[in-house]
Structure formats: structure tokens, C-alpha cells
Design a protein around this motif. Sequence first.
Motif, PDB file in Angstrom:
ATOM      1  N   SER A 111      18.815  -8.105 -25.663  1.00  0.00           N
ATOM      2  CA  SER A 111      18.338  -6.940 -24.844  1.00  0.00           C
ATOM      3  C   SER A 111      17.617  -7.109 -23.405  1.00  0.00           C
ATOM      4  O   SER A 111      17.641  -6.355 -22.749  1.00  0.00           O
ATOM      5  CB  SER A 111      17.414  -5.861 -25.766  1.00  0.00           C
ATOM      6  N   SER A 112      17.223  -8.332 -23.534  1.00  0.00           N
ATOM      7  CA  SER A 112      16.462  -8.654 -22.153  1.00  0.00           C
ATOM      8  C   SER A 112      16.434 -10.194 -22.136  1.00  0.00           C
ATOM      9  O   SER A 112      16.166 -10.809 -23.238  1.00  0.00           O
ATOM     10  CB  SER A 112      15.084  -7.986 -22.011  1.00  0.00           C
ATOM     11  N   TYR A 113      16.258 -10.710 -21.057  1.00  0.00           N
ATOM     12  CA  TYR A 113      15.970 -12.205 -20.846  1.00  0.00           C
ATOM     13  C   TYR A 113      15.136 -12.516 -19.541  1.00  0.00           C
ATOM     14  O   TYR A 113      15.903 -11.572 -18.593  1.00  0.00           O
ATOM     15  CB  TYR A 113      17.031 -13.144 -21.402  1.00  0.00           C
ATOM     16  N   THR A 114      14.645 -13.525 -19.438  1.00  0.00           N
ATOM     17  CA  THR A 114      13.913 -14.197 -18.160  1.00  0.00           C
ATOM     18  C   THR A 114      14.450 -15.641 -18.188  1.00  0.00           C
ATOM     19  O   THR A 114      14.394 -16.118 -19.422  1.00  0.00           O
ATOM     20  CB  THR A 114      12.767 -14.058 -18.000  1.00  0.00           C
ATOM     21  N   ALA A 115      14.818 -16.206 -17.163  1.00  0.00           N
ATOM     22  CA  ALA A 115      15.205 -17.549 -16.960  1.00  0.00           C
ATOM     23  C   ALA A 115      14.759 -18.352 -15.880  1.00  0.00           C
ATOM     24  O   ALA A 115      14.681 -17.827 -14.874  1.00  0.00           O
ATOM     25  CB  ALA A 115      16.948 -17.864 -17.404  1.00  0.00           C
ATOM     26  N   THR A 116      14.699 -19.585 -15.944  1.00  0.00           N
ATOM     27  CA  THR A 116      14.193 -20.676 -14.978  1.00  0.00           C
ATOM     28  C   THR A 116      15.046 -21.685 -15.058  1.00  0.00           C
ATOM     29  O   THR A 116      15.253 -22.299 -16.095  1.00  0.00           O
ATOM     30  CB  THR A 116      12.929 -20.768 -14.945  1.00  0.00           C
ATOM     31  N   LEU A 117      15.564 -22.204 -13.878  1.00  0.00           N
ATOM     32  CA  LEU A 117      16.647 -23.353 -13.894  1.00  0.00           C
ATOM     33  C   LEU A 117      16.118 -24.112 -12.911  1.00  0.00           C
ATOM     34  O   LEU A 117      15.443 -23.705 -11.620  1.00  0.00           O
ATOM     35  CB  LEU A 117      17.968 -23.156 -13.367  1.00  0.00           C
ATOM     36  N   THR A 118      15.580 -25.513 -13.298  1.00  0.00           N
ATOM     37  CA  THR A 118      15.021 -26.533 -12.389  1.00  0.00           C
ATOM     38  C   THR A 118      15.661 -27.770 -12.317  1.00  0.00           C
ATOM     39  O   THR A 118      16.048 -28.305 -13.435  1.00  0.00           O
ATOM     40  CB  THR A 118      13.525 -26.560 -12.833  1.00  0.00           C
ATOM     41  N   VAL A 119      15.666 -28.460 -11.157  1.00  0.00           N
ATOM     42  CA  VAL A 119      16.303 -29.633 -11.044  1.00  0.00           C
ATOM     43  C   VAL A 119      15.418 -30.689 -10.477  1.00  0.00           C
ATOM     44  O   VAL A 119      14.513 -30.368  -9.666  1.00  0.00           O
ATOM     45  CB  VAL A 119      17.455 -29.882  -9.977  1.00  0.00           C
ATOM     46  N   SER A 120      15.121 -31.748 -11.083  1.00  0.00           N
ATOM     47  CA  SER A 120      13.815 -32.951 -11.025  1.00  0.00           C
ATOM     48  C   SER A 120      14.461 -34.028 -10.923  1.00  0.00           C
ATOM     49  O   SER A 120      15.570 -34.393 -11.585  1.00  0.00           O
ATOM     50  CB  SER A 120      12.934 -32.476 -11.730  1.00  0.00           C
ATOM     51  N   PRO A 121      13.724 -35.316 -10.443  1.00  0.00           N
ATOM     52  CA  PRO A 121      14.430 -36.388 -10.298  1.00  0.00           C
ATOM     53  C   PRO A 121      14.298 -37.086 -11.839  1.00  0.00           C
ATOM     54  O   PRO A 121      13.341 -36.832 -12.451  1.00  0.00           O
ATOM     55  CB  PRO A 121      13.455 -37.459  -9.182  1.00  0.00           C
ATOM     56  N   GLU A 122      15.189 -37.885 -12.136  1.00  0.00           N
ATOM     57  CA  GLU A 122      15.053 -38.785 -13.314  1.00  0.00           C
ATOM     58  C   GLU A 122      15.490 -39.919 -12.999  1.00  0.00           C
ATOM     59  O   GLU A 122      16.762 -40.404 -13.086  1.00  0.00           O
ATOM     60  CB  GLU A 122      15.906 -37.986 -14.258  1.00  0.00           C
ATOM     61  N   GLY A 123      14.648 -40.885 -12.766  1.00  0.00           N
ATOM     62  CA  GLY A 123      15.340 -42.325 -12.332  1.00  0.00           C
ATOM     63  C   GLY A 123      16.354 -42.097 -10.991  1.00  0.00           C
ATOM     64  O   GLY A 123      15.883 -41.444  -9.976  1.00  0.00           O
ATOM     65  N   ASP A 124      17.386 -42.473 -11.075  1.00  0.00           N
ATOM     66  CA  ASP A 124      18.285 -42.562 -10.159  1.00  0.00           C
ATOM     67  C   ASP A 124      19.188 -41.220 -10.033  1.00  0.00           C
ATOM     68  O   ASP A 124      20.253 -41.253  -9.360  1.00  0.00           O
ATOM     69  CB  ASP A 124      19.446 -43.852 -10.010  1.00  0.00           C
ATOM     70  N   SER A 125      18.826 -40.382 -11.203  1.00  0.00           N
ATOM     71  CA  SER A 125      19.764 -39.244 -11.725  1.00  0.00           C
ATOM     72  C   SER A 125      19.088 -37.974 -11.380  1.00  0.00           C
ATOM     73  O   SER A 125      17.868 -38.236 -10.877  1.00  0.00           O
ATOM     74  CB  SER A 125      20.272 -39.440 -12.847  1.00  0.00           C
ATOM     75  N   SER A 126      19.309 -37.235 -11.950  1.00  0.00           N
ATOM     76  CA  SER A 126      18.723 -35.787 -12.158  1.00  0.00           C
ATOM     77  C   SER A 126      18.545 -35.019 -13.310  1.00  0.00           C
ATOM     78  O   SER A 126      19.468 -35.362 -14.076  1.00  0.00           O
ATOM     79  CB  SER A 126      19.408 -34.725 -11.058  1.00  0.00           C
ATOM     80  N   LYS A 127      17.457 -34.738 -13.769  1.00  0.00           N
ATOM     81  CA  LYS A 127      17.193 -33.617 -15.099  1.00  0.00           C
ATOM     82  C   LYS A 127      17.366 -32.258 -14.443  1.00  0.00           C
ATOM     83  O   LYS A 127      16.696 -31.928 -13.604  1.00  0.00           O
ATOM     84  CB  LYS A 127      15.904 -34.094 -15.671  1.00  0.00           C
ATOM     85  N   VAL A 128      18.399 -31.624 -15.265  1.00  0.00           N
ATOM     86  CA  VAL A 128      18.334 -30.212 -15.110  1.00  0.00           C
ATOM     87  C   VAL A 128      17.892 -29.388 -16.155  1.00  0.00           C
ATOM     88  O   VAL A 128      18.320 -29.672 -17.280  1.00  0.00           O
ATOM     89  CB  VAL A 128      19.789 -29.470 -14.707  1.00  0.00           C
ATOM     90  N   GLU A 129      16.870 -28.484 -16.167  1.00  0.00           N
ATOM     91  CA  GLU A 129      16.334 -27.890 -17.210  1.00  0.00           C
ATOM     92  C   GLU A 129      16.755 -26.338 -17.070  1.00  0.00           C
ATOM     93  O   GLU A 129      16.347 -25.837 -16.110  1.00  0.00           O
ATOM     94  CB  GLU A 129      14.639 -28.099 -17.626  1.00  0.00           C
ATOM     95  N   TRP A 130      17.311 -25.597 -17.903  1.00  0.00           N
ATOM     96  CA  TRP A 130      17.285 -24.228 -18.091  1.00  0.00           C
ATOM     97  C   TRP A 130      16.597 -23.913 -19.371  1.00  0.00           C
ATOM     98  O   TRP A 130      16.643 -23.662 -20.280  1.00  0.00           O
ATOM     99  CB  TRP A 130      18.813 -23.977 -18.124  1.00  0.00           C
ATOM    100  N   LEU A 131      15.536 -22.659 -18.991  1.00  0.00           N
ATOM    101  CA  LEU A 131      14.513 -22.110 -19.856  1.00  0.00           C
ATOM    102  C   LEU A 131      14.923 -20.852 -19.908  1.00  0.00           C
ATOM    103  O   LEU A 131      14.661 -20.194 -18.894  1.00  0.00           O
ATOM    104  CB  LEU A 131      13.069 -22.867 -19.541  1.00  0.00           C
ATOM    105  N   GLY A 132      14.868 -20.110 -21.161  1.00  0.00           N
ATOM    106  CA  GLY A 132      15.003 -18.872 -21.343  1.00  0.00           C
ATOM    107  C   GLY A 132      14.211 -18.311 -22.481  1.00  0.00           C
ATOM    108  O   GLY A 132      14.020 -18.926 -23.114  1.00  0.00           O
ATOM    109  N   ARG A 133      13.551 -16.878 -21.980  1.00  0.00           N
ATOM    110  CA  ARG A 133      12.981 -16.076 -23.095  1.00  0.00           C
ATOM    111  C   ARG A 133      13.800 -14.847 -23.247  1.00  0.00           C
ATOM    112  O   ARG A 133      13.877 -14.262 -22.165  1.00  0.00           O
ATOM    113  CB  ARG A 133      11.527 -16.072 -22.656  1.00  0.00           C
ATOM    114  N   PHE A 134      13.794 -14.435 -24.282  1.00  0.00           N
ATOM    115  CA  PHE A 134      14.600 -13.180 -24.624  1.00  0.00           C
ATOM    116  C   PHE A 134      14.243 -12.548 -25.862  1.00  0.00           C
ATOM    117  O   PHE A 134      13.514 -12.882 -26.788  1.00  0.00           O
ATOM    118  CB  PHE A 134      16.074 -13.621 -24.780  1.00  0.00           C
ATOM    119  N   TYR A 135      14.725 -11.164 -25.918  1.00  0.00           N
ATOM    120  CA  TYR A 135      14.583 -10.462 -27.163  1.00  0.00           C
ATOM    121  C   TYR A 135      15.944 -10.147 -27.699  1.00  0.00           C
ATOM    122  O   TYR A 135      17.005 -10.089 -26.997  1.00  0.00           O
ATOM    123  CB  TYR A 135      14.024  -8.975 -26.876  1.00  0.00           C
TER     124      TYR A 135
END
Length: 177
Positions: A111-135
Motif C-alpha cells: 500500500s505504500s513504501y519508502t526506499a533508499t538506494l546507496t552506492v559505496s566503495p567496497e575495496g576496488d569495487s562498489s557495494k549497492v544497497e537498496w533498503l525499503g520499508r513498506f506496508y
Amino acid sequence: MRLGVLTISLSLLSGAALAHGPTPQKVDQTIVIAAKPDAVWKVVGEFAGIDRWHPDVARSEGSGGNKSGGSRKVTLKSGGTLDEGLDEMDAAARSYSYRLSEPDLKGLPVSSYTATLTVSPEGDSSKVEWLGRFYRGDTGNEPPENLSDEAGKAAMNRYFADGLKGLKARVEGKPAP
């Protein structure tokens, strides 16, 4: 007398707890991509550009750009649309937060959600995190199975995981999953 009042109060409170509506659910997906964070952000950092990397998205149309208040209408290949509004974009931190503006239970059973997408360094690569809260899709006390917490969690986890796999394939130059 005090013990009796306490017992009655506690039993009333426990009954009230059983009668309340849905509780917020959370999904958190991450993936490591073999590329520098700026290269990943170049692909994922365009809020309305989700159709260029998410394999479940047929089309995305945006307005307002990457500024707070911007919006995108995401048309899913499976049917349904997600009308989303951008709450915050922080390009320096390679992160943005957004929310569902109008639910479409055909698109996602929530019925609803909020989400955050973040790109951060992970050694020589990148870590992408996608976090969501919803009902869940049905916020009543006894939702049907297809609009339950479990259905919402499964759909959101699948949507985020598919998106991250698609982003990884796009950035690393491999075929989409």
C-alpha cells in the motif's frame, strides 16, 4: 484492588494490540559490482533512468529531474505502474531516497513504501544497497494471502534483487539476467 486494576488494564491493552492494523515491513538487498562507485552512480544515479538497468521495468518517465520533489512513473513488464516521488538526492554521497506516491496492487502488493538506494566503495569495487520499508497491500486486520505481509515482502525482495542483478549486468557489461 490495585492488582485487579492492573490485571484489567493489561488485558485491555493486549486485546488492543491484537486489533491494530499492519506493522511496517523491511527489505534490505545488497550487491557488489566490479566497478568504481562513480561508474555505478553514473548508471543508477539518474532517478528516472531505472528502465536502463532494471530488467522488470518496461518504461520510466520522469519529471523534475534529480531534485527533491522530482517524480517518475515506472511501468512494469508484468503490468502495473509505480508512481514514485524523489524525497532526497545526495549525489556527493551517491544516495537517493524516494517513496511510492500512488499504490498499484497489480505492480507490487503493497500500500505504500519508502526506499533508499546507496552506492559505496567496497575495496576496488562498489557495494549497492537498496533498503525499503513498506506496508502490505491490504491494511485491514485479516488481509487475503496475495496482499499479506509475506506477499509484500516476497514481491519487494524480488523487485530489489532483480534490479540489483540488472544493474550489475549493465555496469559490468554482461547480459541482463
